[in-house]
Design a protein around this motif. Structure first.
Motif, PDB file in Angstrom:
ATOM      1  N   PRO A 169      45.891  50.412  29.813  1.00 23.54           N
ATOM      2  CA  PRO A 169      44.988  49.259  28.921  1.00 23.54           C
ATOM      3  C   PRO A 169      43.835  49.054  28.926  1.00 23.54           C
ATOM      4  N   GLU A 170      43.211  48.466  27.649  1.00 24.18           N
ATOM      5  CA  GLU A 170      42.336  48.134  27.409  1.00 24.18           C
ATOM      6  C   GLU A 170      41.594  47.214  28.680  1.00 24.18           C
ATOM      7  N   PHE A 171      42.932  46.162  28.807  1.00 27.84           N
ATOM      8  CA  PHE A 171      41.882  44.767  29.800  1.00 27.84           C
ATOM      9  C   PHE A 171      43.099  44.970  30.824  1.00 27.84           C
ATOM     10  N   LEU A 172      42.496  45.027  32.029  1.00 30.26           N
ATOM     11  CA  LEU A 172      43.971  44.847  33.339  1.00 30.26           C
ATOM     12  C   LEU A 172      43.225  43.476  33.506  1.00 30.26           C
ATOM     13  N   LEU A 173      44.720  43.122  33.996  1.00 29.23           N
ATOM     14  CA  LEU A 173      44.605  41.746  34.771  1.00 29.23           C
ATOM     15  C   LEU A 173      45.220  41.805  36.364  1.00 29.23           C
ATOM     16  N   LEU A 174      44.683  41.717  36.737  1.00 28.92           N
ATOM     17  CA  LEU A 174      44.496  41.452  38.780  1.00 28.92           C
ATOM     18  C   LEU A 174      44.447  40.913  39.633  1.00 28.92           C
ATOM     19  N   ASP A 175      46.004  40.280  39.681  1.00 30.79           N
ATOM     20  CA  ASP A 175      46.382  39.126  40.182  1.00 30.79           C
ATOM     21  C   ASP A 175      46.509  39.484  42.424  1.00 30.79           C
ATOM     22  N   GLU A 176      45.139  38.881  42.323  1.00 33.88           N
ATOM     23  CA  GLU A 176      45.184  38.971  43.902  1.00 33.88           C
ATOM     24  C   GLU A 176      44.935  40.220  44.760  1.00 33.88           C
ATOM     25  N   PRO A 177      44.513  41.495  44.315  1.00 37.99           N
ATOM     26  CA  PRO A 177      44.571  42.665  44.582  1.00 37.99           C
ATOM     27  C   PRO A 177      44.156  42.807  45.913  1.00 37.99           C
ATOM     28  N   THR A 178      43.290  42.191  46.547  1.00 39.69           N
ATOM     29  CA  THR A 178      43.206  42.663  47.719  1.00 39.69           C
ATOM     30  C   THR A 178      43.857  41.958  49.247  1.00 39.69           C
ATOM     31  N   ALA A 190      38.045  47.848  46.982  1.00 43.61           N
ATOM     32  CA  ALA A 190      37.045  47.241  46.613  1.00 43.61           C
ATOM     33  C   ALA A 190      36.450  47.992  45.322  1.00 43.61           C
ATOM     34  N   ALA A 191      35.916  48.970  46.003  1.00 48.23           N
ATOM     35  CA  ALA A 191      35.663  50.601  45.298  1.00 48.23           C
ATOM     36  C   ALA A 191      37.075  50.961  43.690  1.00 48.23           C
ATOM     37  N   LEU A 192      38.032  50.732  44.164  1.00 48.42           N
ATOM     38  CA  LEU A 192      38.968  51.370  43.412  1.00 48.42           C
ATOM     39  C   LEU A 192      39.115  50.376  42.037  1.00 48.42           C
ATOM     40  N   ILE A 193      38.915  49.026  42.240  1.00 48.80           N
ATOM     41  CA  ILE A 193      38.436  48.285  40.891  1.00 48.80           C
ATOM     42  C   ILE A 193      38.203  48.401  40.447  1.00 48.80           C
ATOM     43  N   ARG A 194      36.298  48.746  40.962  1.00 51.74           N
ATOM     44  CA  ARG A 194      35.217  49.110  40.006  1.00 51.74           C
ATOM     45  C   ARG A 194      35.067  50.124  39.620  1.00 51.74           C
ATOM     46  N   ARG A 195      35.482  51.478  40.279  1.00 50.69           N
ATOM     47  CA  ARG A 195      35.861  52.833  39.578  1.00 50.69           C
ATOM     48  C   ARG A 195      36.789  52.538  37.791  1.00 50.69           C
ATOM     49  N   VAL A 196      37.917  51.897  38.611  1.00 49.75           N
ATOM     50  CA  VAL A 196      38.381  51.684  37.069  1.00 49.75           C
ATOM     51  C   VAL A 196      37.963  50.643  36.246  1.00 49.75           C
ATOM     52  N   ALA A 197      36.807  49.421  36.718  1.00 48.53           N
ATOM     53  CA  ALA A 197      35.933  48.930  35.542  1.00 48.53           C
ATOM     54  C   ALA A 197      35.463  49.504  34.502  1.00 48.53           C
ATOM     55  N   ARG A 198      34.808  50.904  34.802  1.00 52.34           N
ATOM     56  CA  ARG A 198      34.007  51.608  33.847  1.00 52.34           C
ATOM     57  C   ARG A 198      34.322  51.447  32.178  1.00 52.34           C
ATOM     58  N   THR A 199      35.907  52.162  32.156  1.00 51.87           N
ATOM     59  CA  THR A 199      35.819  52.348  31.327  1.00 51.87           C
ATOM     60  C   THR A 199      37.010  51.015  30.435  1.00 51.87           C
ATOM     61  N   ARG A 200      36.824  49.542  31.448  1.00 55.83           N
ATOM     62  CA  ARG A 200      37.455  49.304  31.000  1.00 55.83           C
ATOM     63  C   ARG A 200      37.151  47.308  31.570  1.00 55.83           C
ATOM     64  N   THR A 201      38.027  46.205  31.130  1.00 58.56           N
ATOM     65  CA  THR A 201      37.654  44.935  31.199  1.00 58.56           C
ATOM     66  C   THR A 201      38.796  44.340  32.214  1.00 58.56           C
ATOM     67  N   VAL A 202      38.051  43.971  32.947  1.00 56.04           N
ATOM     68  CA  VAL A 202      39.027  43.467  34.514  1.00 56.04           C
ATOM     69  C   VAL A 202      38.795  41.556  34.594  1.00 56.04           C
ATOM     70  N   LEU A 203      40.059  41.034  34.888  1.00 56.25           N
ATOM     71  CA  LEU A 203      39.747  39.629  35.202  1.00 56.25           C
ATOM     72  C   LEU A 203      41.128  39.607  36.432  1.00 56.25           C
ATOM     73  N   MET A 204      40.170  38.724  37.529  1.00 53.90           N
ATOM     74  CA  MET A 204      41.084  38.918  38.550  1.00 53.90           C
ATOM     75  C   MET A 204      41.147  37.710  39.012  1.00 53.90           C
ATOM     76  N   VAL A 205      41.793  37.837  39.806  1.00 51.82           N
ATOM     77  CA  VAL A 205      42.391  36.038  40.938  1.00 51.82           C
ATOM     78  C   VAL A 205      41.625  37.217  41.973  1.00 51.82           C
TER      79      VAL A 205
END
Length: 253
Positions: A169-178, A190-205
């Protein structure tokens, strides 16, 4: 800014269920390379917004643009093919398969084929290099041979993110990841999301405001299906209307 500065844009997005207006005239813009959080009290319309953006449900009104392209009339499969992929509140893994095989299933799906359970491991080994790389990305290298159903809740969510990333994905939507996690798993996720977001855009609830404060570049607050506020964490946390929505503190006129 031009439209191409944003991965996703919603203009006047609304969704009505019978007489209930779940989402009302929402405008949302998520900038390339940002972690954008969508927050609000229970019943604010956050997950409905997710479902509208990914076309799981159709809007009653409004338009959705993905990288400047109108996707309002597209199906969920079509928007996924464009590079928009979402996770769900409930972890979705194959509990009787190994962690590695869960990722290989996702890799085969990304390639447009189905997982062939009857084929030998040798014939599937072509997927191993990418699968192991994904497991390394989410901190599950040591669990490749483990049965997915035996993982802790936090590690199941990490595996779900790995299978989501397999779809490139280029754009990752995460619904209540924690959601439902203990402190240790929250920190790891949280650390994983930060790593993932280095190369893509993230929208999270996300309900955990400490995670939002740590990760989000920009935050949109929903209440009653409408946008209540938007800005940095410092800006929205000091907003009297946001405080009222969350804790009932009366906003000054």
């Amino acid at each position: 800014m031009t439209n191409t500065d944003f991965v996703i844009e919603a203009h006047g997005l609304s969704r009505k269920f019978s007489d209930f207006l779940a989402v009302s005239n929402v405008d949302l813009k998520v900038k390339h390379g940002h972690i954008h959080a969508l927050i609000g009290p229970n019943g604010a319309g956050k997950t409905t917004c997710f479902n509208l953006l990914t076309k799981s449900i159709e809007p009653t009104a409004g338009r959705i643009l993905y990288k400047g392209r109108d996707i309002t009339g597209m199906t969920p499969a079509q928007v996924a093919q464009l590079g928009m992929v979402r996770s769900f509140q409930i972890s979705a893994v194959f509990p009787t398969l190994s962690v590695l095989d869960n990722v290989r299933v996702a890799l085969q799906r990304a390639a447009g084929t189905s997982f062939r359970f009857w084929r030998s491991d040798r014939s599937l080994n072509v997927l191993n290099e990418r699968a192991h790389a994904l497991l390394q990305d989410v901190g599950l290298t040591d669990k490749a041979a483990a049965i997915a159903g035996d993982l802790s809740y936090g590690r199941k969510r990490a595996l779900e993110i790995a299978t989501t990333l397999a779809l490139e994905p280029e754009f990752l939507l995460l619904d209540e990841p924690t959601a439902g996690m203990g402190l240790e798993d929250v920190a790891a996720t949280a650390a994983l999301i930060r790593r993932v977001a280095r190369t893509r855009t993230v929208l999270m609830v996300e309900h955990n405001l400490s995670v939002v404060a740590e990760l989000a570049d920009r935050i949109t607050v929903l209440a009653g299906g409408k946008v209540l506020a938007e800005g940095s964490y410092a800006e929205i946390s000091g907003d009297a209307h946001v405080q009222e929505a969350y804790i009932g503190r009366r906003a000054k006129a």
